[in-house]
Design a protein around this motif. Structure first.
Motif, short mmCIF file in Angstrom:
data_model
loop_
_atom_site.label_atom_id
_atom_site.label_comp_id
_atom_site.label_asym_id
_atom_site.label_seq_id
_atom_site.Cartn_x
_atom_site.Cartn_y
_atom_site.Cartn_z
N ASP A 165 117.24 -27.14 21.82
CA ASP A 165 118.25 -26.10 20.54
C ASP A 165 117.36 -25.00 20.34
O ASP A 165 117.99 -24.08 20.27
N THR A 166 115.97 -25.16 20.33
CA THR A 166 115.23 -23.98 20.11
C THR A 166 115.51 -22.96 21.07
O THR A 166 115.66 -21.62 20.97
N ARG A 169 118.94 -21.44 20.88
CA ARG A 169 118.99 -20.27 19.60
C ARG A 169 118.18 -18.76 20.04
O ARG A 169 119.09 -17.88 19.88
N ASN A 172 120.53 -17.26 23.00
CA ASN A 172 121.80 -16.65 22.42
C ASN A 172 121.64 -15.37 21.77
O ASN A 172 122.57 -14.43 21.66
N THR A 173 120.65 -15.36 20.97
CA THR A 173 120.17 -14.28 20.23
C THR A 173 119.80 -13.21 21.06
O THR A 173 120.41 -11.97 21.02
N GLN A 231 111.53 -18.40 16.55
CA GLN A 231 112.78 -19.23 16.21
C GLN A 231 113.38 -18.98 14.94
O GLN A 231 114.65 -18.63 14.75
N CYS A 234 114.92 -15.46 14.93
CA CYS A 234 116.26 -15.37 15.50
C CYS A 234 117.24 -15.82 14.59
O CYS A 234 118.61 -15.39 14.47
N SER A 235 117.12 -16.99 14.03
CA SER A 235 117.97 -17.75 13.25
C SER A 235 118.09 -17.14 11.88
O SER A 235 119.42 -16.93 11.38
N GLY A 239 120.00 -13.82 13.05
CA GLY A 239 121.24 -14.23 13.01
C GLY A 239 122.12 -14.60 11.61
O GLY A 239 123.35 -14.18 11.54
#
Length: 446
Positions: A165-166, A169, A172-173, A231, A234-235, A239
């Motif tokens: 999952d990390t 993320r 995708n970024t 992480q 990015c989130s 994001g």
């Protein structure tokens, strides 16, 4: 036969029995004439503990290491404090009067999620080869980098799933960054930092601030905080905030407008910095992205060979006042998002663009915040991603959203009273007709 004799001798007479035994008693008088009994001692810790001399004076001599110089790093499990680390230290101090290493890094052992040692009998082991076949080498590298190796490292299928999952993320970024700088030529389109929109300058200040933290971690071999901060960056920073706000400007303003090129200039620097942060533990992904940039001629010739021939990005220093201002604004945005989400759950709005939001800030205790929000002017609505936004002094800090009833622009999706103002383009608002057919809108902050 000789080994069996040695074992019998030691069992009966102790370890010194072998040293005292004559060759004739072991192999007979005839063979003793043509063989010599060695009195050398092969001691594994002494043998491995003196490898620094072989390596630094032999196989790696001339690589910046003078005779007897220290290695940059010794890396092994923590059990070697009384083994290889210790014997290396003793022998080097005896020969060179100093340690054989500049730095010493120790790590724990791999255990399962319950802290039990992995073993075949318990069936709790994780086979790296099987994981590699199923998830790829990047996931194994990321799992190790994300683990605090100062203690034992836990690994099982659930932990690896979180690592996946990390990775998604981060990847995708990176895909968003590459896609939205695909038509950006840094040699032609770069906007100087001083001329950028304020939120873009804030994004670069945040980038610079984070890079300082990351390089400080790398300097002392702390990898898991780097993964964690990347992480979160990015989130949350990208994001959930900056990229979320930026989409309107990237997709609705003119392709070659100052507003869009300012955004791309910031995204380009973010991409450059991120790839270099990632490279030590997401080597394939970083190199893959780097090759895309190299093929497009966006990387200097000296760095085109590989990302591993480049250095960390050179960034402008962080602006502390800008960081403080936008940190406050982000706090109000989070408050507004919660209130808008409540409207969404009540089925009163769909997206946040279907709402307007009115912000109240107590002037007596939050004067700086009130001024910060007011300074954004018309751009405030872009920060909150609403069709309208106002800010005024009040008794308490609050965000009050409400549904809007204005028609929706079919291009930018904002709900505005001026949709249909141009009969030739009845589905567009004035902002979109200006961006498409006029001189383009002016953006200062977001």
């Amino acid at each position: 036969e000789i080994l069996d004799q040695a074992a019998d001798m030691v069992e009966k007479g102790g370890v010194e029995a072998w040293s005292k035994a004559a060759p004739e008693t072991i192999i007979g008088e005839q063979d003793a004439k043509v063989y010599a009994k060695s009195t050398d001692i092969l001691e594994v810790w002494f043998d491995s503990g003196t490898t620094h001399t072989t390596v630094l004076k032999g196989s790696h001599a001339g690589n910046g290491h003078a005779e007897g110089a220290e290695a940059d790093l010794y890396l092994e499990g923590h059990d070697q404090h009384r083994g290889w680390f210790h014997s290396s230290l003793l022998t080097a101090c005896a020969m060179y009067d100093r340690a054989p290493y500049k730095a010493l890094l120790t790590h724990g052992f791999t255990v399962d999620s319950q802290g039990r040692k992995m073993s075949k009998s318990l069936g709790n082991g994780v086979d790296p080869q099987e994981t590699w076949k199923k998830l790829g080498a990047e996931i194994i590298r990321l799992w190790v980098a994300a683990s605090d190796y100062s203690g034992d490292i836990a690994g099982d299928d659930k932990i690896l799933a979180r690592v996946v999952d990390t990775y998604r993320r981060i990847r995708n970024t990176l895909k968003f960054l590459l896609a939205n700088t695909s038509d950006f030529d840094p040699a032609q389109h770069t906007v100087a930092t001083a001329d950028m929109l304020e939120i873009d300058r804030y994004a670069l200040s945040r980038l610079s601030e984070l890079q300082q933290e990351i390089l400080a971690h790398y300097k002392v071999y702390e990898f898991h905080p780097v993964v964690a901060k990347l992480q979160i960056y990015c989130s949350e920073d990208l994001g959930a905030f900056y990229l979320d706000i930026l989409k309107d400007r990237l997709y609705t303003t003119g392709a070659d407008s100052h507003a869009r090129r300012s955004a791309q200039s910031a995204l380009w620097q973010i991409t450059q910095a991120m790839l270099r942060w990632m490279a030590p533990f997401l080597s394939f992904t970083a190199e893959e992205a780097w090759s895309v940039l190299s093929a497009a001629g966006k990387i200097s010739s000296a760095e085109q060979i590989s990302i591993f021939t480049s250095r960390f990005a050179s960034l402008p220093p962080a602006d502390g006042q800008l960081l403080d201002k936008w940190t406050r604004i982000r706090g109000v945005r989070e408050l507004a998002n919660k209130e808008i989400e409540a409207l969404r759950e009540a089925n009163k709005v769909g997206s946040s663009l279907q709402a307007r939001v009115d912000i109240e800030v107590p002037a007596d205790t939050h004067g700086d915040l009130l001024a910060a929000l007011q300074s954004l002017g018309e751009d405030l609505r872009f920060v909150f991603i609403t069709s309208s936004a106002t800010v005024a002094a009040g008794k308490a800090l609050r965000a009050t959203p409400a549904p809007v009833t204005d028609p929706k622009c079919e291009r930018c999706w904002h709900y505005r009273t001026d949709v249909g103002h141009d009969s030739a383009h009845p589905g567009l608002c004035s902002r979109c007709t200006t961006n498409l057919f006029g001189g383009g809108e002016t953006r200062h902050y977001a």
